[in-house]
Design a protein around this motif. Structure first.
Motif, PDB file in Angstrom:
ATOM      1  N   ARG A 114       0.832  -1.179  -0.026  1.00 54.22           N
ATOM      2  CA  ARG A 114       0.020   0.166  -0.154  1.00 54.22           C
ATOM      3  C   ARG A 114       0.786   1.212  -0.072  1.00 54.22           C
ATOM      4  N   LEU A 118       2.244   1.852  -3.363  1.00 54.37           N
ATOM      5  CA  LEU A 118       1.175   2.767  -4.429  1.00 54.37           C
ATOM      6  C   LEU A 118       1.172   4.199  -3.920  1.00 54.37           C
ATOM      7  N   ILE A 119       1.065   4.501  -2.675  1.00 57.80           N
ATOM      8  CA  ILE A 119       0.764   5.841  -2.291  1.00 57.80           C
ATOM      9  C   ILE A 119       2.125   6.455  -2.538  1.00 57.80           C
ATOM     10  N   ARG A 154       4.171   5.988  -5.074  1.00 56.69           N
ATOM     11  CA  ARG A 154       4.137   6.381  -6.791  1.00 56.69           C
ATOM     12  C   ARG A 154       3.183   7.339  -6.729  1.00 56.69           C
TER      13      ARG A 154
END
Lengths: 582, 582
Positions: free
Chosen positions: B138, B141-142, B144
């Motif tokens: 998670r 992704l944050i 990114r």
């Protein structure tokens, strides 16, 4: 270095500076001993001056032979202009050119590179790279960029995370036709391009991402109507642990922010209207509420006389056109012909003139007296000077017809102002809609939409009456966004697939991964998707989305500039394990 | 409303407040009369407490039956914890639960939802939605998202406009294999998915857009090596009226901004190195300059004795491994075996121990005396305590082999630190490279890359020697971006297609639109594209790009979660005018 400044920057205060500019020749004015050139780039226009007394002869010669759209580089001194041009920011100065270079020549463009071009649509699309040089098109693309930046920064500040979902996914029979992509490595199998990242965003909610958004291309292989594109862009959003109210608040906030940031317009709370109410009051689930002309249902006050057309109609409904009594008989006949056009499909139109003296004159005076017509005027809200237009017939059809007439009259009366913004939530959409062709119910939004709490049992008894936690955001008569609270219960999702005519095997084959995911603690969630192309065009105060897309396709799905789609090699086909079947 | 707070928010100062929280059950601890639950959401963890003296019996019962990953909603009072947990921000408090609701149950997940999971790669990919619940995934992704926001805001502030280019374009034979999309409306024809928006961004420059960028998915149907994806994301950029220096400055600025904003690292001017120099000093066009061990070419000091292996070699080249003399004979033998592995392909390795007393001991003492070895040490920069590793053979091959050895030694010695950043511009790439298989020259970057000024004639006389205005941005041994100044002259572009083996007809069929565009005043332009997946993984200090992609595909191009690609209906094939050919 090609330039020291762009063509919007120099002012009288820069007088005396030596500068270098680059750009395109917008136009030239040649008086022999003096030549002026308007030099254009993305940012603006600056005037160059070539003067035989102060400019080298060879530079003069080059300047004399410049054509439109030549790409040039000029070095010279900023001087004050004799005759200033107050219409452009650089209008106080010009550049006395000393050094000059033609960076590239240009053929005469097939249309003029001006705000109003002489190029037709086809030509503009074929030479889109020249069309983009025109300020209105360029400004539209920059406007689009500003909107997406504003969206991203707003959502990001609200803890939304932009997550990229895959483009090579799996074909599903539900919804529109998919574009598919043959797989070389997996013989005989195909990817599909996403119609939307729907299932992936739901999986991100199962994955605990909590708040997701993505500005993302989506694909639908539909027969193209005007202003539809096979590839289009969505602002796709999803939230976990939310009810409908949370979503409406959040995205009302986003829209309010955009209207303020982009258009400088402050809007208060958005009005809300149920689907049923919208259909009743405007004949339409995306009413343009910038103007009135609300529907007045006239069954009660019109079905008591001998006029069989009305008596046999499921619905008699009218609108009061403000000031419409000024129309001549010929104009009204024109209107009647307008509603009878095949695109609208009405069989006729009854009208009532509301005279200034309070009397009425109608096309059905044979059947209705002044008291009847007064009642009609009361129901439709008509005042002296208005024209009441009445249609009748099958309720669904007649609503659509009168809605079209209402929009047309709004347009003709100038009530649909591009710089006025009237957002509206339409809520409580039906969960299902009957499809005549396939003779079964389809999901009105999509198969993952949750029915209203407590209405699950009605799926068996009265499926058409079931309402969904589904909502559209309407702006100026356009649906700019739509979404729903999703089903997060595996059993309910199974039931829904069942009602939509999927066998359990089909449901598993298509959506097994989602049903599986729902077994591992799916949170309550819901979301919304905005059509970016449409949103941007409305915020930009324009009609067609194509003007806000850099390289749009035509109505046959072709890119006429690059000439795609095109044939491919036999070798390529073979590698992909397919053959043509023409 | 599902929650008043998220699970990271409550502090001791909130004691006494009534709150509602939602989330997943991370773990439970049941002492019978008291039950503790760690409630998790994206934001954090808050401890719930159920106490039989203060909590209703039915709520106690629910709490006792909770399983991992159940989705629950709890309402209760914030109280101070007896034993505080300093490891989490909410560690001072817990929630004494009064109302409780199980929002969704969960089967036992196939792997643990912990920072270190017991799930293998295959399982994690199949249940990626559960994998994403794990904090490391998670957070990636944050991370990114943060990088893309920083890129967009930086470029936007520099007048770059993000323009969406089309995904349904035309297949071109140059470069990697295209994914194609059969067209239903244009029988027998295919779209292709873009390998990059290269020609479109050039057309935007012709269109006067001046500064363009786009964060965009690209597609390549290649046989997948580890850590390659069939769909990947590029930060695609282009500028008009620029020379190479302008581009290097601009994107050095972007990279510097990211390193500062994202990693808190300040970097000065980036070093630059020509392709030739990089190959000579590091055997590689993307050298990791976080550490030394530069190549020392030993031909001159090694080809004067009876050692035929060296005498017959095109190149004899070595590196000095710092402290390498500490390696045992067995360890060195291991290293020799390592370079002889098929992936590296060396035939053998000569080594020289640099003893602390200044003497040398080598595997070729039979041929070389102490003076010879001293010379080798001087050339490779070896000091007492080092180990010189020498490879020989064909220059290109031996450089690749020694480069691999250098990277391996850098890794083993801990010199490739994830939190240290060493960017580098590699410039002056060859324009063309010879392809053994097709026996012709290919464009090293792409066919639109401009040769160095004045080297056009060399295309006929010595094509391999022509250098391009092409550059790569290398970070920690990875090419994170690459670009070039483009050809903007129609004649030069024709010449280039010619040299790349296109007939004029093929060039016109494939790139006619670009050649056409160049007739209408194309400005000088150039650009760069960054591989976002790679960039993000390096900034994140990690090895594999897959951990920064929400839904990656495996090495067969399959999405094992949704099970795509998949078969499609005969009906669908028919509509698309294709048949399977298995």
């Amino acid at each position: 270095m090609y330039r020291t400044h762009t063509n919007d920057q120099l002012r009288a205060s820069d007088t005396g500076k030596e500068v270098t500019l680059s750009g395109w020749v917008q136009k030239t004015r040649n008086k022999g001993f003096m030549i002026w050139v308007d030099l254009r780039d993305r940012y603006g226009i600056t005037q160059l001056i070539f003067d035989e007394e102060r400019t080298d002869a060879d530079v003069m010669k080059m300047a004399a032979e410049l054509g439109r759209e030549f790409v040039v580089q000029a070095t010279g001194k900023v001087i004050e202009r004799e005759s200033k041009n107050p219409n452009i920011p650089t209008g106080d100065i010009e550049i006395l050119v000393q050094e000059f270079k033609i960076l590239n020549e240009s053929l005469t463009p097939p249309f003029t590179i001006e705000d109003d071009t002489d190029g037709g649509d086809d030509l503009r699309m074929k030479y889109r790279y020249l069309d983009i040089r025109r300020k209105p098109v360029r400004e539209n693309l920059i406007f689009r960029h500003k909107v997406t930046m504003a969206v991203r920064n707003y959502l990001s500040a609200q803890d939304f995370v932009e997550v990229e979902t895959p483009y090579l996914i799996k074909s599903t029979p539900e919804g529109a036709r998919d574009f598919v992509v043959p797989s070389r490595m997996n013989e005989g199998q195909f990817y599909a391009l996403p119609q939307s990242p729907q299932t992936f965003k739901q999986l991100l909610m199962v994955g605990g991402m909590d708040r997701y958004f993505q500005i993302v291309k989506c694909f639908r292989d539909e027969d193209l109507r005007a202003d539809r594109q096979p590839e289009f862009t969505q602002i796709d959003c999803e939230m976990a642990f939310v009810e409908q109210e949370d979503i409406l608040q959040t995205f009302e906030g986003l829209t309010r922010h955009l209207l303020k940031e982009i258009n400088g317009v402050e809007i208060g709370d958005f009005p809300r209207m149920t689907f049923d109410e919208a259909m009743k009051r405007y004949g339409n689930d995306k009413p343009d509420i910038r103007f009135g002309m609300e529907f007045g249902e006239l069954n009660e006050v019109s079905q008591h006389k001998e006029f069989n057309v009305f008596n046999q109609a499921e619905l008699v409904v009218g609108i009061a056109v403000p000031g419409g009594n000024e129309m001549s008989r010929k104009q009204i006949d024109g209107l009647i012909n307008w509603v009878k056009r095949p695109q609208i499909g009405a069989l006729g139109m009854v009208y009532v003139r509301c005279n200034e003296d309070g009397s009425f004159k109608s096309s059905v005076d044979k059947f209705y007296d002044q008291d009847d017509l007064k009642n009609w005027a009361d129901v439709t809200g008509a005042e002296a000077g208005d024209l009441i237009c009445v249609l009748s017939g099958d309720a669904n059809k007649v609503r659509a017809q009168l809605s079209a007439l209402r929009m047309e009259m709004g347009e003709r009366l100038g009530l649909r102002k591009a710089d006025e913004f009237a957002p509206l939530w339409v809520i409580d959409f039906p969960l299902l809609e009957w499809d005549e062709e396939t003779e079964r119910f389809h999901a009105m939004h999509h198969p993952f939409t949750s029915p209203k709490p407590g209405q699950l049992d009605m799926l068996d008894t009265d499926p058409a009456a079931v309402r969904a936690n589904a909502y559209d955001l309407v702006l100026n008569g356009n649906e700019i966004g739509g979404g729903s609270i999703r089903i997060h219960d595996k059993e309910v999702q199974s039931l829904m697939f069942d009602h939509l005519g999927f066998t359990p095997e089909e449901a598993k084959a298509q959506f097994g991964f989602l049903m599986d995911a729902f077994q591992y603690g799916a949170p309550p969630h819901g979301g919304i998707a905005f059509g970016l192309d449409r949103l941007v065009s409305i915020l930009g105060g324009q009609e067609t989305i194509r003007d806000f897309i850099a390289f749009p396709k035509n109505n046959s799905g072709r890119d006429v500039m690059i000439d795609a789609p095109a044939n491919i090699d036999d070798e390529q086909l073979k590698e992909l394990h397919i053959r043509l079947d023409l």
